[in-house]
Design an enzyme around this catalytic site. Structure first.
Site, mmCIF file in Angstrom:
data_model
loop_
_atom_site.group_PDB
_atom_site.id
_atom_site.type_symbol
_atom_site.label_atom_id
_atom_site.label_comp_id
_atom_site.label_asym_id
_atom_site.label_seq_id
_atom_site.Cartn_x
_atom_site.Cartn_y
_atom_site.Cartn_z
ATOM 1 N N GLU A 25 0.821 -1.212 0.000
ATOM 2 C CA GLU A 25 0.000 0.000 0.000
ATOM 3 C C GLU A 25 0.856 1.264 0.000
ATOM 4 O O GLU A 25 0.496 2.278 -0.613
ATOM 5 C CB GLU A 25 -0.912 0.015 1.233
ATOM 6 C CG GLU A 25 -1.951 -1.084 1.257
ATOM 7 C CD GLU A 25 -1.502 -2.320 2.014
ATOM 8 O OE1 GLU A 25 -2.357 -3.031 2.562
ATOM 9 O OE2 GLU A 25 -0.270 -2.588 2.035
ATOM 10 N N LEU A 26 2.014 1.214 0.698
ATOM 11 C CA LEU A 26 2.863 2.403 0.780
ATOM 12 C C LEU A 26 3.426 2.765 -0.588
ATOM 13 O O LEU A 26 3.430 3.943 -0.973
ATOM 14 C CB LEU A 26 4.006 2.163 1.776
ATOM 15 C CG LEU A 26 4.917 3.360 2.014
ATOM 16 C CD1 LEU A 26 4.159 4.488 2.689
ATOM 17 C CD2 LEU A 26 6.134 2.971 2.844
ATOM 18 N N ASP B 164 26.074 -7.714 -14.577
ATOM 19 C CA ASP B 164 25.908 -6.725 -13.501
ATOM 20 C C ASP B 164 26.322 -7.303 -12.153
ATOM 21 O O ASP B 164 25.886 -8.390 -11.777
ATOM 22 C CB ASP B 164 24.446 -6.284 -13.403
ATOM 23 C CG ASP B 164 24.031 -5.375 -14.546
ATOM 24 O OD1 ASP B 164 24.927 -4.829 -15.205
ATOM 25 O OD2 ASP B 164 22.821 -5.212 -14.770
ATOM 26 N N TRP C 247 20.942 -10.738 -3.512
ATOM 27 C CA TRP C 247 19.581 -10.216 -3.624
ATOM 28 C C TRP C 247 18.534 -11.318 -3.645
ATOM 29 O O TRP C 247 17.398 -11.108 -4.069
ATOM 30 C CB TRP C 247 19.471 -9.324 -4.846
ATOM 31 C CG TRP C 247 20.299 -8.076 -4.717
ATOM 32 C CD1 TRP C 247 21.050 -7.701 -3.643
ATOM 33 C CD2 TRP C 247 20.451 -7.036 -5.683
ATOM 34 N NE1 TRP C 247 21.666 -6.503 -3.877
ATOM 35 C CE2 TRP C 247 21.323 -6.064 -5.114
ATOM 36 C CE3 TRP C 247 19.949 -6.829 -6.960
ATOM 37 C CZ2 TRP C 247 21.697 -4.908 -5.795
ATOM 38 C CZ3 TRP C 247 20.312 -5.671 -7.645
ATOM 39 C CH2 TRP C 247 21.171 -4.713 -7.066
ATOM 40 N N GLU D 257 28.381 -4.596 -1.424
ATOM 41 C CA GLU D 257 27.351 -4.817 -0.410
ATOM 42 C C GLU D 257 27.612 -6.088 0.390
ATOM 43 O O GLU D 257 27.342 -6.160 1.592
ATOM 44 C CB GLU D 257 25.998 -4.920 -1.098
ATOM 45 C CG GLU D 257 24.846 -5.390 -0.248
ATOM 46 C CD GLU D 257 23.646 -5.725 -1.113
ATOM 47 O OE1 GLU D 257 23.051 -6.793 -0.906
ATOM 48 O OE2 GLU D 257 23.316 -4.922 -1.998
ATOM 49 N N HIS E 148 17.569 7.581 -10.383
ATOM 50 C CA HIS E 148 16.666 7.389 -9.253
ATOM 51 C C HIS E 148 15.928 8.672 -8.877
ATOM 52 O O HIS E 148 15.155 8.696 -7.935
ATOM 53 C CB HIS E 148 17.439 6.847 -8.045
ATOM 54 C CG HIS E 148 17.995 5.479 -8.268
ATOM 55 N ND1 HIS E 148 19.257 5.265 -8.763
ATOM 56 C CD2 HIS E 148 17.442 4.265 -8.095
ATOM 57 C CE1 HIS E 148 19.472 3.972 -8.870
ATOM 58 N NE2 HIS E 148 18.395 3.340 -8.477
ATOM 59 N N ARG F 293 10.492 1.606 -4.039
ATOM 60 C CA ARG F 293 11.039 0.479 -4.806
ATOM 61 C C ARG F 293 11.018 -0.780 -3.939
ATOM 62 O O ARG F 293 11.719 -0.877 -2.930
ATOM 63 C CB ARG F 293 12.462 0.789 -5.243
ATOM 64 C CG ARG F 293 13.229 -0.365 -5.864
ATOM 65 C CD ARG F 293 12.702 -0.758 -7.212
ATOM 66 N NE ARG F 293 13.615 -1.684 -7.867
ATOM 67 C CZ ARG F 293 13.265 -2.555 -8.787
ATOM 68 N NH1 ARG F 293 12.007 -2.623 -9.172
ATOM 69 N NH2 ARG F 293 14.151 -3.341 -9.345
ATOM 70 N N LYS G 202 24.066 1.852 0.350
ATOM 71 C CA LYS G 202 23.553 0.638 0.967
ATOM 72 C C LYS G 202 23.622 0.706 2.505
ATOM 73 O O LYS G 202 24.572 1.237 3.079
ATOM 74 C CB LYS G 202 24.332 -0.587 0.473
ATOM 75 C CG LYS G 202 24.128 -0.891 -0.995
ATOM 76 C CD LYS G 202 22.715 -1.337 -1.276
ATOM 77 C CE LYS G 202 22.489 -1.630 -2.742
ATOM 78 N NZ LYS G 202 23.117 -2.879 -3.177
#
Length: 774
Positions: free
Chosen positions: A16-17, A613, A575, A619, A708, A529, A118
């Site tokens: 919802e956000l 990529d 990820w 990270e 972004h 995102r 990050k």
């Protein structure tokens, strides 16, 4: 024995956000609606935790974009470029907040966004605070107080969450020379006092201070700042109860420091660092409660009750029941909301699902561990323990997990499998001869806008309302348009646009054995995102080609070079929700072999430029430097395995974004990619300095505009950035590209920005050639 939670997912069980914020940015809904949706999410989260029985429920863990940005706004740490004029003409505090996060280009104003990077070693991104010498702070936003009061009005006394003063400063950057941001602590602390006074007046009992930097290597100055800060807070608020929360690693050399701070409870992460328990217990003062982070807040696997109960039993014997709490290891913002939302048993089968727990289930696991660790857990809880043990036993022996062919292939790897045939200088000459690109060659990072229409095709195909062939035809048509448009604006290396892909990791996870995925397992990456990480449950292999069809089709449409687009093994690992029954290095090597097969197939299909990529290399770096060498050894090896099966004249690109490379630049060079593209526009090319100091040998594409942010830079702005780049990197090594993929942007802004980018590159070529003509 009490229970606590450190934070709960803020996106809403149905995202919802995301939906309300994106509608607000698009002008489709109003300010009051945004606030209403935020309030509903908060109330639902608090109610879920209250009904489960959690004793200490967090507040101020909700955010419309990012919790670090919330603190910057709260402390009035607002860069001067966000002029108060933005609050006029009907603007709101929320508009200012979003401008800091996303930039602002409207009503004659053109303001760039704050930098983003990050959050420790997670895939969550935070907005980096900007600090200036002698900076003053003030209480600008009362969000933390308002949300505590809101929960109180709903009958729930919460535990407000604050990023600790030292960690907040260390999360930021000095934006001018001549000072150390930690020296701002004396200016910042009075704002904390103001907040604590207001919370105390509202009868807040417990306050959670997050100081995650306690699990990193700290300087003596930073250690002294922590001591001084908490002594001052304790002196000013002797009756306030403070929880000091650490997570993501062990306290290690900072154990004595953390144990010495005048707080009422100390939280430690016993999932990532179970080995720290004995040392922490040995040094903890008798009057301080130890919060045991035994439920994994960052993964989706069901807790092993027997293992956690052994930890709880040890702590209980040493400290007593009244001096221990049970909790997740960290905030649950890194977990999906609710496993019950997974209805598709063809995808997430009952066997796989029985091994999992999302945020809501983890809250119940906390309570179950409390009940099981009581002196008389009762028959019902013993049944729950047996059920949990059965699920773990079933997982260990399941035939879904193990593939002997894959294991044998990994064990048979030789050193030559991670090396290109020739060194970069030889490869570069062969590639330049084959491609004949101009100076400052232009390309994009891979994806083009995924419009509502494109997403609807995928949805219709999955629902069966259009056939597979109809779906393919629609995507082909969109791909052809993108190829033609790139030709028209004269980009040098084209991409096919990735219209067939949902997510850069999920797309591959859907096609690799050993992976499954969820329907609603969304987690926040940054702002609105959200990503739906694949779930790696077993040995990984590639049954068939994954991308060759689309890259080959796109190449057939043009005489220009088409770039094949892949996600690298470390990023797919980082990820995804990764199996926890074998070393991550083993799983990463399995993925690398699958990507290697795809790279070789792309080359065989005539694709001579292939991008792999790896934005997550940095990270994944362990938080303690002493652990870096081992990680970098297997991570860089995995990348090299994935790209080393091709001929010298095949050009391998890689892409990294929102990372600091200073400490690992040699390892980045060891990846031996022919071209690396990186995010640099938000930092105004600042990240390039390390590549210059190191004399980075290969070619590099510094991003010239921030994808972004919705603002559109013009040609002159990009030329300014390229001139900065040219002062630190020889121009013949430079490529021109955006910071990242363009999936989340609209076509109107994309077309303008890329046209300006190509014009900037051509102007740079003219500028280079002009002296030679004189």
């Amino acid at each position: 024995m009490l229970t606590q939670n450190l934070g709960y997912p803020r996106i809403g069980s149905q995202r919802e956000l995301k939906k309300i914020c994106e509608n607000y940015w698009a002008g489709k809904t109003g300010y009051k609606n945004v606030l209403s949706v935020g309030k509903n999410i908060r109330l639902e989260n608090w109610q879920i935790q209250k009904e489960a029985g959690i004793d200490l429920i967090p507040s101020n863990d909700f955010s419309f974009y990012d919790q670090v940005l919330d603190h910057s706004l709260m402390f009035g740490a607002i860069p001067k470029r966000y002029n108060p004029v933005m609050l006029k003409e009907g603007g709101t505090e929320l508009d200012l907040y979003f401008a800091m996060a996303r930039g602002y280009q409207k009503d004659g104003l053109d303001v760039v966004a704050m930098e983003m990077t990050k959050w420790f070693d997670t895939n969550y991104h935070y907005i980096v605070p900007e600090f200036y010498k002698d900076q003053r702070f003030k209480l600008f936003s009362t969000k933390i107080i308002d949300e505590f009061y809101e929960a109180k009005q709903a009958g729930i006394i919460t535990k407000p969450v604050l990023i600790g003063p030292v960690s907040y400063l260390l999360l930021g950057k000095e934006k001018e020379d001549g000072f150390d941001r930690i020296d701002l602590i004396s200016n910042l602390l009075p704002v904390y006092f103001d907040i604590l006074k207001k919370l105390q007046d509202l009868n807040a009992e417990w306050i959670q201070f997050d100081e995650p930097f306690l699990v990193l290597d700290l300087t003596e100055k930073e250690q002294n700042a922590l001591r001084d800060v908490y002594q001052q807070i304790r002196k000013a608020f002797p009756k306030l109860k403070i929880v000091l929360a650490t997570y993501f690693e062990q306290l290690g050399a900072n154990t004595a420091l953390a144990a010495s701070l005048p707080v009422n409870a100390l939280h430690i992460d016993l999932v990532r660092a179970p080995q720290q328990l004995d040392e922490v217990i040995a040094q903890l003062p008798k009057n301080v409660i130890l919060s045991l982070g035994v439920i994994d807040g960052r993964n989706i696997w069901k807790n092993d009750f027997e293992q956690s109960l052994a930890i709880i039993k040890k702590a209980k014997e040493k400290l007593g029941s009244n001096h221990i709490w049970i909790a997740p290891s960290c905030s649950l913002i890194h977990s999906p909301c609710d496993l019950r939302n997974e209805k598709n048993e063809e995808v997430l089968t009952p066997e796989l699902k029985q091994w999992m727990a999302f945020a809501k289930q983890k809250i119940h696991e906390v309570m179950m561990l409390k009940n099981l660790s009581s002196d008389d857990p009762g028959v019902n809880y013993q049944y729950q323990l047996a059920e949990n043990k059965y699920a773990h036993t079933n997982r260990k022996i399941s035939t879904l997990i193990h593939n002997e062919v894959v294991k044998q292939r990994v064990s048979s790897l030789m050193p030559e499998h991670s090396k290109r045939e020739s060194n970069f200088v030889i490869r570069r000459d062969k590639q330049h001869k084959l491609f004949s690109f101009p100076f400052f060659p232009t390309t994009t990072i891979g994806s083009f806008p995924q419009t509502t229409e494109v997403r609807s095709w995928r949805s219709q195909y999955k629902k069966g309302t259009i056939t597979e062939q109809q779906y393919i035809d629609l995507v082909k048509e969109e791909t052809a348009k993108a190829v033609k448009w790139q030709e028209d604006i004269d980009i040098d290396v084209l991409v096919h646009g990735e219209f067939e892909r949902n997510d850069m990791v999920e797309y591959f996870g859907e096609q690799l054995d050993g992976f499954t995925f969820s329907q609603n397992g969304w987690v926040q990456s940054y702002g609105s995102r959200c990503v739906k990480p694949p779930i790696i449950y077993g040995d990984v292999s590639r049954p068939e080609a994954m991308t060759v069809q689309w890259s080959a089709y796109a190449q057939s449409l043009t005489t220009k070079r088409m770039k094949g687009m892949l996600t690298g093994p470390v990023t797919i690992l980082q990820w995804s929700f990764v199996r926890n029954d074998q070393p991550r290095s083993e799983t990463c090597t399995q993925i690398a072999l699958a990507i290697r097969d795809e790279v070789c197939d792309l080359e065989s299909a005539g694709i001579k430029i292939i991008q792999i990529d790896e934005p997550a290399i940095r990270e994944g770096l362990p938080l303690r430097k002493q652990d870096w060498e081992y990680y970098l050894e297997w991570a860089i090896r995995a990348f090299r395995i994935s790209q080393s099966g091709v001929q010298d004249d095949t050009q391998i690109h890689t892409h990294m974004c929102y990372s600091e490379f200073n400490d690992i630049i040699k390892n980045i060079a060891d990846m031996d990619a022919d071209v690396i593209t990186i995010e640099t526009s938000r930092s105004q090319m600042e990240l390039l300095d390390v590549f210059a100091d190191f004399k980075y040998p290969n070619e590099i594409g510094p991003g010239v505009y921030d994808i972004h942010s919705p603002r559109i830079p013009d040609k002159d702005e990009m030329i300014t950035l390229l001139n900065k780049a040219k002062t630190v990197i020889p121009y013949h090594q430079l490529w021109v590209n955006p910071d990242c993929g363009l999936k989340t942007r609209g076509w109107d802004e994309t077309k303008i920005a890329l046209t300006e980018m190509v014009a900037a590159a051509k102007q740079m070529r003219e500028n280079i050639m002009a002296p030679a003509l004189v």
